[in-house]
Design an enzyme around this catalytic site. Structure first.
Site, PDB file in Angstrom:
ATOM      1  N   ASP A  13       0.845  -1.185   0.000  1.00 33.94           N
ATOM      2  CA  ASP A  13       0.000   0.000   0.000  1.00 33.94           C
ATOM      3  C   ASP A  13       0.885   1.241   0.000  1.00 33.94           C
ATOM      4  O   ASP A  13       1.642   1.474   0.941  1.00 33.94           O
ATOM      5  CB  ASP A  13      -0.877  -0.053   1.257  1.00 33.94           C
ATOM      6  CG  ASP A  13      -1.803   1.128   1.419  1.00 33.94           C
ATOM      7  OD1 ASP A  13      -1.670   2.131   0.678  1.00 33.94           O
ATOM      8  OD2 ASP A  13      -2.665   1.063   2.311  1.00 33.94           O
ATOM      9  N   ILE A  14       0.781   2.053  -1.041  1.00 36.09           N
ATOM     10  CA  ILE A  14       1.636   3.234  -1.160  1.00 36.09           C
ATOM     11  C   ILE A  14       1.399   4.223  -0.018  1.00 36.09           C
ATOM     12  O   ILE A  14       2.311   4.939   0.377  1.00 36.09           O
ATOM     13  CB  ILE A  14       1.473   3.909  -2.537  1.00 36.09           C
ATOM     14  CG1 ILE A  14       2.659   4.844  -2.815  1.00 36.09           C
ATOM     15  CG2 ILE A  14       0.122   4.604  -2.661  1.00 36.09           C
ATOM     16  CD1 ILE A  14       2.793   5.256  -4.257  1.00 36.09           C
ATOM     17  N   GLY A  35      -9.010   4.564  -6.741  1.00 32.98           N
ATOM     18  CA  GLY A  35      -7.692   3.928  -6.760  1.00 32.98           C
ATOM     19  C   GLY A  35      -6.696   4.583  -5.835  1.00 32.98           C
ATOM     20  O   GLY A  35      -7.007   4.957  -4.698  1.00 32.98           O
ATOM     21  N   VAL A  36      -5.464   4.732  -6.334  1.00 31.65           N
ATOM     22  CA  VAL A  36      -4.367   5.338  -5.565  1.00 31.65           C
ATOM     23  C   VAL A  36      -4.749   6.752  -5.126  1.00 31.65           C
ATOM     24  O   VAL A  36      -4.528   7.146  -3.983  1.00 31.65           O
ATOM     25  CB  VAL A  36      -3.066   5.353  -6.402  1.00 31.65           C
ATOM     26  CG1 VAL A  36      -2.005   6.227  -5.759  1.00 31.65           C
ATOM     27  CG2 VAL A  36      -2.543   3.945  -6.596  1.00 31.65           C
ATOM     28  N   ASP A  37      -5.329   7.509  -6.034  1.00 32.52           N
ATOM     29  CA  ASP A  37      -5.697   8.898  -5.754  1.00 32.52           C
ATOM     30  C   ASP A  37      -6.637   8.977  -4.548  1.00 32.52           C
ATOM     31  O   ASP A  37      -6.401   9.738  -3.604  1.00 32.52           O
ATOM     32  CB  ASP A  37      -6.360   9.491  -7.000  1.00 32.52           C
ATOM     33  CG  ASP A  37      -6.520  10.999  -6.956  1.00 32.52           C
ATOM     34  OD1 ASP A  37      -5.858  11.662  -6.140  1.00 32.52           O
ATOM     35  OD2 ASP A  37      -7.313  11.516  -7.771  1.00 32.52           O
ATOM     36  N   SER A 125      -1.114   4.961 -14.458  1.00 32.05           N
ATOM     37  CA  SER A 125      -1.995   4.692 -15.608  1.00 32.05           C
ATOM     38  C   SER A 125      -2.358   3.232 -15.812  1.00 32.05           C
ATOM     39  O   SER A 125      -3.096   2.913 -16.739  1.00 32.05           O
ATOM     40  CB  SER A 125      -1.434   5.268 -16.921  1.00 32.05           C
ATOM     41  OG  SER A 125      -1.527   6.674 -16.923  1.00 32.05           O
ATOM     42  N   THR A 126      -1.860   2.318 -14.970  1.00 32.56           N
ATOM     43  CA  THR A 126      -2.107   0.889 -15.215  1.00 32.56           C
ATOM     44  C   THR A 126      -3.384   0.384 -14.549  1.00 32.56           C
ATOM     45  O   THR A 126      -3.731  -0.785 -14.704  1.00 32.56           O
ATOM     46  CB  THR A 126      -0.920   0.023 -14.754  1.00 32.56           C
ATOM     47  OG1 THR A 126      -0.763   0.169 -13.336  1.00 32.56           O
ATOM     48  CG2 THR A 126       0.354   0.418 -15.469  1.00 32.56           C
ATOM     49  N   ILE A 128      -7.339   2.094 -13.600  1.00 38.91           N
ATOM     50  CA  ILE A 128      -8.559   2.481 -14.308  1.00 38.91           C
ATOM     51  C   ILE A 128      -8.257   3.097 -15.680  1.00 38.91           C
ATOM     52  O   ILE A 128      -9.096   3.060 -16.581  1.00 38.91           O
ATOM     53  CB  ILE A 128      -9.412   3.432 -13.432  1.00 38.91           C
ATOM     54  CG1 ILE A 128     -10.821   3.576 -13.983  1.00 38.91           C
ATOM     55  CG2 ILE A 128      -8.747   4.781 -13.278  1.00 38.91           C
ATOM     56  CD1 ILE A 128     -11.697   2.403 -13.706  1.00 38.91           C
ATOM     57  N   TYR A 129      -7.045   3.648 -15.868  1.00 35.02           N
ATOM     58  CA  TYR A 129      -6.693   4.255 -17.156  1.00 35.02           C
ATOM     59  C   TYR A 129      -6.277   3.218 -18.197  1.00 35.02           C
ATOM     60  O   TYR A 129      -6.003   3.560 -19.340  1.00 35.02           O
ATOM     61  CB  TYR A 129      -5.608   5.310 -16.988  1.00 35.02           C
ATOM     62  CG  TYR A 129      -6.107   6.620 -16.389  1.00 35.02           C
ATOM     63  CD1 TYR A 129      -7.413   6.767 -15.902  1.00 35.02           C
ATOM     64  CD2 TYR A 129      -5.270   7.711 -16.298  1.00 35.02           C
ATOM     65  CE1 TYR A 129      -7.856   7.962 -15.356  1.00 35.02           C
ATOM     66  CE2 TYR A 129      -5.711   8.914 -15.752  1.00 35.02           C
ATOM     67  CZ  TYR A 129      -7.005   9.037 -15.291  1.00 35.02           C
ATOM     68  OH  TYR A 129      -7.441  10.218 -14.760  1.00 35.02           O
TER      69      TYR A 129
END
Length: 172
Positions: A13-14, A35-37, A125-126, A128-129
């Protein structure tokens, strides 16, 4: 500036990383998302969103352009800063790899401005993008290896085993 940074792979987990700067795979609004955001905004708390809103009110009224990067406080995260970058949406008909590489380069440029020595990146970008993980890993690692930066350690924090495996395959 210096030798190329050490590249470290972490499965996890970042938002749990203790580093000088955590890179957020943001959307152009800078106002949080999935996501990450979303995870960074939730764990980091309201100070990150407040600074993002201030950036939108000043320099980035139309949002942060794809491939660019900007820093804010890290709020409650165990980091000095969050560097927000907007990755490109993958396209089968248009090569957007230069924009993806720019996310890593620009994030490292901002990290240098902040005198950050350790930086944690997600696989930009890997999610949802839709960027294919093998190609995203290749672009990420090649760009970091080629970057002119004073960052000593780039930590790729990978959420799942397929992402970790794809990045590990780039170490050869």
């Amino acid at each position: 500036m210096t030798d190329q940074p050490a590249i470290v792979l972490v499965r996890g987990d970042i938002t749990q990383q203790h580093v000088d700067a955590i890179v957020n795979a943001a959307n152009s609004s800078l106002l949080g998302g999935g996501g990450v955001d979303g995870a960074i905004h939730r764990r980091g708390g309201p100070d990150i969103l407040a600074e993002c809103r201030a950036l939108r009110a000043s320099r980035y009224g139309r949002g942060l352009p794809t491939g660019q990067a900007v820093a804010t406080t890290a709020g409650n995260l165990d980091a000095g800063h969050v560097i927000h970058t907007v990755g490109p949406v993958w396209s089968a008909t248009e090569d957007r790899s230069a924009l993806l590489a720019s996310c890593y380069r620009e994030s490292l440029r901002v990290a240098d401005e902040l005198a950050a020595r350790t930086v944690a990146f997600p696989a930009i970008s890997t999610g949802i993008y839709g960027w294919p993980i093998d190609d995203g890993a290749r672009i990420a690692v090649e760009t970091v290896r080629a970057a002119d930066t004073a960052v000593a350690e780039v930590r790729f924090v990978l959420f799942d085993e397929p992402a970790y495996t794809a990045f590990a395959a780039q170490e050869h």
